[in-house]
Design a protein around this motif. Structure first.
Motif, short mmCIF file in Angstrom:
data_model
loop_
_atom_site.label_atom_id
_atom_site.label_comp_id
_atom_site.label_asym_id
_atom_site.label_seq_id
_atom_site.Cartn_x
_atom_site.Cartn_y
_atom_site.Cartn_z
N PHE A 247 1.64 15.80 3.79
CA PHE A 247 0.18 15.92 3.76
C PHE A 247 -0.40 15.21 4.98
CE2 PHE A 247 -4.12 14.82 2.11
CZ PHE A 247 -4.54 16.09 1.78
N THR A 248 -0.22 15.85 6.15
CA THR A 248 -0.80 15.30 7.38
C THR A 248 -0.93 16.42 8.40
OG1 THR A 248 -0.68 13.53 9.01
CG2 THR A 248 1.41 14.52 8.39
N TYR A 249 -1.26 16.02 9.62
CA TYR A 249 -1.55 17.00 10.69
C TYR A 249 -0.26 17.37 11.42
CZ TYR A 249 -4.31 19.08 14.46
OH TYR A 249 -4.87 19.93 15.37
N ALA A 250 -0.25 18.58 11.98
CA ALA A 250 0.94 19.11 12.65
C ALA A 250 1.44 18.21 13.78
CB ALA A 250 0.65 20.50 13.18
N ALA A 251 0.55 17.41 14.38
CA ALA A 251 0.96 16.54 15.49
C ALA A 251 2.13 15.63 15.10
CB ALA A 251 -0.22 15.68 15.94
N CYS A 252 2.17 15.21 13.84
CA CYS A 252 3.21 14.26 13.42
C CYS A 252 4.59 14.91 13.45
CB CYS A 252 2.91 13.74 12.00
SG CYS A 252 1.38 12.81 11.90
N ALA A 253 4.71 16.06 12.79
CA ALA A 253 6.02 16.73 12.77
C ALA A 253 6.38 17.20 14.18
CB ALA A 253 5.97 17.91 11.80
N ALA A 254 5.39 17.65 14.95
CA ALA A 254 5.66 18.11 16.31
C ALA A 254 6.22 16.98 17.16
CB ALA A 254 4.37 18.65 16.93
N ALA A 255 5.64 15.79 17.03
CA ALA A 255 6.10 14.64 17.83
C ALA A 255 7.57 14.33 17.52
CB ALA A 255 5.23 13.42 17.56
N ILE A 256 7.91 14.40 16.26
CA ILE A 256 9.29 14.10 15.84
C ILE A 256 10.26 15.10 16.48
CG2 ILE A 256 10.84 14.07 13.83
CD1 ILE A 256 8.31 13.06 12.22
N ALA B 12 -10.37 22.80 5.17
CA ALA B 12 -9.48 22.36 4.09
C ALA B 12 -8.27 21.64 4.71
CB ALA B 12 -9.02 23.55 3.26
N TYR B 13 -8.50 20.42 5.18
CA TYR B 13 -7.38 19.60 5.70
C TYR B 13 -6.77 18.81 4.56
CZ TYR B 13 -8.99 20.68 10.38
OH TYR B 13 -9.34 21.34 11.54
N PHE B 14 -5.51 18.71 4.39
CA PHE B 14 -4.42 19.33 5.11
C PHE B 14 -3.83 20.42 4.21
CE2 PHE B 14 -4.50 14.93 6.72
CZ PHE B 14 -4.79 15.20 8.06
N SER B 15 -4.33 21.60 4.38
CA SER B 15 -3.89 22.72 3.58
C SER B 15 -3.73 23.95 4.48
CB SER B 15 -4.92 23.01 2.49
OG SER B 15 -4.56 24.13 1.73
N PRO B 16 -2.53 24.52 4.55
CA PRO B 16 -1.32 24.12 3.84
C PRO B 16 -0.75 22.82 4.37
CG PRO B 16 -0.84 25.90 5.37
CD PRO B 16 -2.32 25.69 5.42
N ALA B 17 -0.01 22.13 3.52
CA ALA B 17 0.70 20.92 3.96
C ALA B 17 1.83 21.36 4.91
CB ALA B 17 1.25 20.17 2.76
N LEU B 18 2.35 20.39 5.67
CA LEU B 18 3.31 20.75 6.74
C LEU B 18 4.55 21.48 6.22
CD1 LEU B 18 3.25 17.59 9.04
CD2 LEU B 18 1.99 19.74 9.26
N HIS B 19 5.07 21.07 5.04
CA HIS B 19 6.32 21.68 4.56
C HIS B 19 6.11 23.17 4.26
CE1 HIS B 19 4.38 21.07 0.63
NE2 HIS B 19 5.15 22.05 0.23
#
Ligand SMILES: Cc1ncc(COP(=O)(O)O)c(C=O)c1O
Length: 389
Positions: free
Chosen positions: A107-116, A333-340
């Motif tokens: 439940f966060t923004y795409a920047a987090c998964a992208a950075a990883i 509608a943040y964060f929808s959909p969730a990242l997963h």
């Protein structure tokens, strides 16, 4: 609607006058500092003909942001997302065959998964808790135990820039320490909303146009350890040392002087901005309070980038979004959909179930916010959403 006494916001920079109440209520209506106030700082860069690579505005911003953030060393960078990449790389180093996973909330923004992923690591999604919508500590503890030896870092978030409760922040810090992994905290929307928990190894703030202290594009990385801060600075400048020799693989993450000057002018008005936004957000929450609409715990301590609210069901959310569109109100509608559930990240692993994430992401809405949101605009937003609670 009860009487409202909002602090007025004197926006000298808006061109074309204030928005009419018949107009679209935009989801965000950013106000940058006036050009003459930016220029007051930028004159120092002009005087020495130095427009990037750590000029006078960058240096002053590092100092003033450090004062705001409890004396930690701060590195101004070109965006919050780049800040996440730099912090992870500085703390984890190049990927190793064993420790490749980074635990983060879905439940966060795409920047987090992208950075990883840009750091050559793998996101592993964890659930959030029901009150503050931050990463669940019990879930994090289980994930660390089950994945012992595989986890390279924890990337937690202060969701929507709302401070993490002290006990929860302390649990995260203890779990990270016990596991021997760094804790990175994404507080993208949290500038000015500093919590009182123990400090993470790195904390990232965004100054994107849509954040409470907007400059266009830009970010700040606050570090606990001055040596790590030096590494972030090095990585943000292509890994080049004083002799212009690349001693590590870096990238261009520098904040230029004009944006640093804009941030300095932004800091001058931050208290007033926070007051303006918080009072408007509090008023909206009061007008909408009561079952079944729910708000995030400690929301009153956030910088109110926007006003997240939880409606009763997915159907209610969809009806509210349709009504907002018909009435010219910029609901999101943040964060929808969730990242997963996003195609780019659906293939990555999950640690435990994501029930709370699912439940919240299908009912969440984000109400508009601006420093100068008018009473009539607030009334339109409240009227539009109230029926769908
Ligand atoms: C939670 C979160 N993390 C990171 C970012 C990235 O910040 P930036 O847009 O400055 O790259 C954002 C931006 O919206 C965000 O909301």
């Amino acid at each position: 609607m009860s009487a409202l006494h909002l602090p007025t916001w004197q926006a000298r920079t808006r061109t074309g006058g204030a928005a009419s109440d018949e107009d679209l209520v935009r989801f965000q209506r950013p106000i940058l500092p006036p050009v003459d106030e930016i220029e007051r700082y930028f004159a120092a860069s002009r005087a020495v003909g130095w427009y990037s690579n750590g000029g006078p505005c960058h240096a002053l911003l590092s100092e003033r942001a450090s004062e705001l953030l409890g004396g930690r060393p701060v590195v101004p960078v070109s965006s919050g997302g780049i800040g996440l990449i730099l912090a992870l790389r500085a703390l984890v180093g190049a990927p190793r065959p064993q420790r490749t996973e980074v635990l983060l909330p879905s439940f966060t923004y795409a920047a987090c998964a992208a950075a990883i992923v840009w750091c050559g690591l793998e996101p592993v999604f964890c659930d959030i808790e029901d009150e503050g919508w931050h990463m669940c500590s019990a879930g994090l503890a289980d994930a660390l135990a089950e994945r012992e030896g595989r986890v390279a870092a924890i990337l937690a978030c202060s969701t929507f820039g709302t401070p993490v409760p002290t006990v929860q922040a302390a649990e995260w810090a203890r779990l990270a320490e016990d596991a021997g992994v760094p804790l990175v905290l994404d507080s993208a929307a949290g500038l000015g909303a500093v919590g009182d928990g123990p400090l993470p190894d790195a904390e990232i703030f965004s100054m994107h146009a849509t954040k409470p202290m907007p400059i266009g594009e830009g970010g700040l990385v606050a570090l606990r350890d001055p040596d790590v801060a030096e590494r972030v600075r090095l990585l943000a400048n292509y890994g080049l040392d004083e002799d212009h020799v690349a001693v590590t693989v870096g990238l261009n993450g520098k904040l230029d002087e004009w944006h640093a000057a804009t941030a300095l002018a932004g800091l001058d008005q931050l208290d007033g901005v926070l007051l303006a936004r918080r009072s408007r957000a509090a008023f909206m929450r009061r007008e909408l309070a009561g079952d079944p609409i729910r708000f995030q715990a400690l929301a009153e301590r956030s910088g109110a980038q926007f006003v997240p609210a939880l409606l009763r069901s997915r159907g209610a959310r969809e009806r509210a979004l349709a009504s907002a569109q018909a009435n010219g109100i910029g609901l999101r509608a943040y964060f929808s959909p969730a990242l997963h559930a996003m195609p780019a990240y659906a293939g990555y692993e999950r640690a435990g179930g994501l029930e709370v994430t699912r439940r919240i992401s299908e009912r969440i809405i984000s109400l508009p916010m601006a420093n100068d949101l008018t009473e009539l605009e607030i009334e339109r937003i409240v009227t539009c959403v109230k029926d769908f609670g």
